[in-house]
Structure formats: structure tokens, C-alpha cells
Design a protein around this motif. Structure first.
Motif, mmCIF file in Angstrom:
data_model
loop_
_atom_site.group_PDB
_atom_site.id
_atom_site.type_symbol
_atom_site.label_atom_id
_atom_site.label_comp_id
_atom_site.label_asym_id
_atom_site.label_seq_id
_atom_site.Cartn_x
_atom_site.Cartn_y
_atom_site.Cartn_z
ATOM 1 N N ALA A 192 -35.814 38.732 66.184
ATOM 2 C CA ALA A 192 -37.054 39.418 65.799
ATOM 3 C C ALA A 192 -37.707 40.081 67.007
ATOM 4 O O ALA A 192 -38.256 41.196 66.902
ATOM 5 N N GLN A 193 -37.660 39.425 68.173
ATOM 6 C CA GLN A 193 -38.264 40.015 69.367
ATOM 7 C C GLN A 193 -37.504 41.272 69.808
ATOM 8 O O GLN A 193 -38.111 42.285 70.190
ATOM 9 N N VAL A 194 -36.176 41.204 69.764
ATOM 10 C CA VAL A 194 -35.387 42.382 70.153
ATOM 11 C C VAL A 194 -35.581 43.510 69.147
ATOM 12 O O VAL A 194 -35.642 44.698 69.511
ATOM 13 N N ARG A 195 -35.707 43.185 67.863
ATOM 14 C CA ARG A 195 -35.943 44.217 66.842
ATOM 15 C C ARG A 195 -37.276 44.912 67.100
ATOM 16 O O ARG A 195 -37.387 46.153 67.000
ATOM 17 N N GLU A 196 -38.301 44.119 67.436
ATOM 18 C CA GLU A 196 -39.609 44.710 67.718
ATOM 19 C C GLU A 196 -39.546 45.607 68.949
ATOM 20 O O GLU A 196 -40.142 46.693 68.991
ATOM 21 N N TRP A 197 -38.808 45.163 69.978
ATOM 22 C CA TRP A 197 -38.667 45.983 71.189
ATOM 23 C C TRP A 197 -37.926 47.285 70.878
ATOM 24 O O TRP A 197 -38.299 48.362 71.368
ATOM 25 N N ALA A 198 -36.879 47.202 70.057
ATOM 26 C CA ALA A 198 -36.094 48.399 69.731
ATOM 27 C C ALA A 198 -36.938 49.421 68.975
ATOM 28 O O ALA A 198 -36.842 50.637 69.217
ATOM 29 N N ARG A 199 -37.779 48.952 68.055
ATOM 30 C CA ARG A 199 -38.638 49.883 67.326
ATOM 31 C C ARG A 199 -39.617 50.564 68.265
ATOM 32 O O ARG A 199 -39.896 51.765 68.148
ATOM 33 N N ALA A 200 -40.164 49.776 69.214
ATOM 34 C CA ALA A 200 -41.094 50.377 70.179
ATOM 35 C C ALA A 200 -40.390 51.388 71.072
ATOM 36 O O ALA A 200 -40.994 52.375 71.525
ATOM 37 N N ALA A 201 -39.076 51.147 71.310
ATOM 38 C CA ALA A 201 -38.310 52.071 72.151
ATOM 39 C C ALA A 201 -37.745 53.237 71.362
ATOM 40 O O ALA A 201 -37.081 54.112 71.930
#
Length: 315
Positions: A260-269
Motif C-alpha cells: 500500500a505504501q509503494v502504491r501510494e508513492w507510485a501514484r504521487a510519482a
């Protein structure tokens, strides 16, 4: 023929049933033959093995006679004096006695002070810094059989096993288990063996008599107190060593993010990622590249290269 090891069973018969041609094994002159209550003292006129006793009693509803010597009688009930020396050199040991113990040990011949209180398990306990560290459960033979057959003993030993040190002491010899007539002796023996294997840290000790069981309880609790003090000092030393080593060499392990943390980071990127399920390997690779300087790590690589080409593995 003489009762050297154990008492000899003699079957009583009326005088008119005595065989006319009885086989005589040995003739001995007597110095004395006198009745004392339910026994007859017989003294033979010779230097050794000259004193014996015929005991008239009942067993399983039948009249029986046992021929015993002074040696076999002493083995049956050892006439020993318990030592008065201080256990482990302790000037005075405080023993907690369970408030429900009806016929408690008095420890009159030992350097002991007793305190009546409600114990969570066992009949006699030892407290160190208001913590129960050792306990002894006392059992007579009748109580042992009753608690074993009802299942109560299993729960008692399970509670004792939770303590650092505990034991069960029996005020009888182990051989007396095989003289029981209202229950199969093998049932009791098998039950005790099962409990000892199930909880090996709670020994079951047979002490022949009540006084010997009291003496053993005193020595056991005294040894437990010395062990507790030694163990506590050792644990304190080990704890200080661990703290010192941790302060010098301990390094925080790298953190592993959740999906979930990596998914959130990817969306922000600005990387396209699904709302649910696993992430593509290239998303994890991008996250690693962006966070390598921070010391954070992701799960193991999601691709393994083989001569045939890349193989995708599950996260």
C-alpha cells in the motif's frame, strides 16, 4: 529359612487342619516366645538372626500372618533421624503454607518460620520479592490415588509447571502403589508416568514417611531460594552485557514498505498502478531507485533472469 529381605507371608490354619506329616525345614531352640497385642515376639537361642515377630492382621478381608525380622521391619519403616543442619546455610527460611492445608507441616526440627496464606498452587511455597518462585504439593497415598483418578492431579501439576521450580512429594513408598486393592495398581503407575513425561520439570518424589516428606520439602525450598538468588544475579549480569553490546553495535535494520505504501508513492510519482492486487516489478524497481539513499529496502527482487529470459515471480 529367615525373613532377611522382606516379611514372609504365613497362611493361618486351624489346629485341626494342620497336616500330620508336615515337612520340617529346621528346628531351633527358643529363648522366648511371647505375645504382644497382635504380634508374637520370637527369640531364637543363637547369636545371629535370633529376633523375629509374627504379626497377625487382615488383608482384603482375610486373616493373614506375616513373619518379619528386625531388619525387614526397619526397611519397611526406616527409623532414621532427620538432620537438623541448616539447609543451604540459611539462618531461617520463611515457608508459605496454603490456608487450605488441613494437616500442615510444622517444621519443628528445622530453622523455619511459616506464614499461612492462600497459594495459587501447591501446599508449601517460597516467595522472593513478593513473587511465588517455588512450590511443593503434598500428597498422602490416598489423596494421590483420588486426585489421579479424578483428573485433579493433572491440573495441579499443570499449574505447578508454570512456576520456576515445583515438585510433588508423596508421603509413602512407591512400592505401596502395588498393594492397592480398590484400583488396578498399573492404572496408578501408568498415570504417574504419563504426568511425569508430560511435565518433566515437576518431579514426583516418594519419601516413605511424613517426616521424611517434611524434611525433603524444607531442603527443596531452601535450595530453590539459593538458586533464585544466583539466577537473578546472573540474569542481571547478562542483561547489562546485552545493553552494552546493543549500545555499541546495534544498527537499525532497513525498513521494508508495504504494498500500500509503494502504491501510494507510485501514484504521487505519476506511475500507473492498479487499485488492488500486486504491483508490477518495474514499480518496485522505481521505488528502490528513488529510496536507495534512505536505506529502505523492498522485498526480494520480483524477477529472476534465466537463459530463456525473465520469469515473473509472485510478491
Amino acid at each position: 529359612m529367615w525373613p532377611r529381605v522382606k516379611a514372609l507371608y504365613c497362611h493361618p490354619v486351624p489346629i485341626d487342619h494342620w497336616p500330620g506329616e508336615a515337612e520340617i525345614l529346621e528346628r531351633l531352640p527358643l529363648r522366648s516366645c511371647r505375645r504382644r497385642g497382635a504380634a508374637i515376639d520370637v527369640i531364637v537361642d543363637r547369636g545371629r538372626e535370633n529376633r523375629s515377630q509374627l504379626v497377625f492382621t487382615t488383608a482384603r478381608g482375610r486373616d493373614v500372618v506375616f513373619w518379619q525380622s528386625a531388619r525387614t521391619r526397619k526397611q519397611a519403616r526406616p527409623d532414621v533421624r532427620t538432620p537438623t543442619a541448616r539447609a543451604q546455610g540459611i539462618p531461617e527460611l520463611q515457608i508459605l503454607v496454603d490456608a487450605h492445608e488441613r494437616y500442615a507441616y510444622q517444621f519443628t526440627s528445622q530453622q523455619v518460620s511459616t506464614l499461612r496464606t492462600a497459594l495459587p498452587c501447591g501446599d508449601y511455597g517460597l516467595e522472593i520479592n513478593a513473587v511465588l518462585v517455588a512450590s511443593v504439593e503434598r500428597k498422602s497415598l490416598a489423596d494421590l490415588v483420588s486426585s489421579l483418578t479424578s483428573g485433579k492431579l493433572r491440573y495441579q501439576i499443570a499449574e505447578l509447571a508454570a512456576l520456576p521450580r515445583a515438585a510433588v512429594v508423596i508421603e509413602e513408598r512407591y512400592s505401596q502403589l502395588f498393594t492397592l486393592n480398590r484400583i488396578r495398581p498399573a492404572t496408578v503407575a501408568d498415570g504417574l508416568a504419563e504426568l511425569q513425561v508430560r511435565w518433566p520439570n515437576v518431579p514426583i518424589v516418594f519419601c516413605e514417611t511424613r517426616s521424611l516428606a517434611e524434611e525433603w520439602t524444607y531442603r527443596f525450598l531452601a535450595a530453590a531460594q539459593v538458586w533464585t538468588q544466583t539466577e537473578e544475579a546472573m540474569l542481571q549480569r547478562l542483561s547489562s552485557l546485552r545493553i552494552g553490546a546493543a549500545g555499541e553495535d546495534q544498527v537499525d535494520p532497513p525498513r521494508t514498505p508495504s504494498t500500500a505504501q509503494v502504491r501510494e508513492w507510485a501514484r504521487a510519482a505519476g506511475l500507473p498502478v492498479p487499485d488492488r492486487g500486486r504491483l508490477r516489478p518495474d514499480v518496485w524497481d522505481a521505488w528502490r531507485a528513488a529510496n536507495a539513499a534512505k536505506g529502505e529496502t523492498a522485498p526480494e527482487a520480483t524477477r529472476k533472469t534465466t537463459p530463456q529470459g525473465p520469469i515473473r515471480l509472485r510478491q
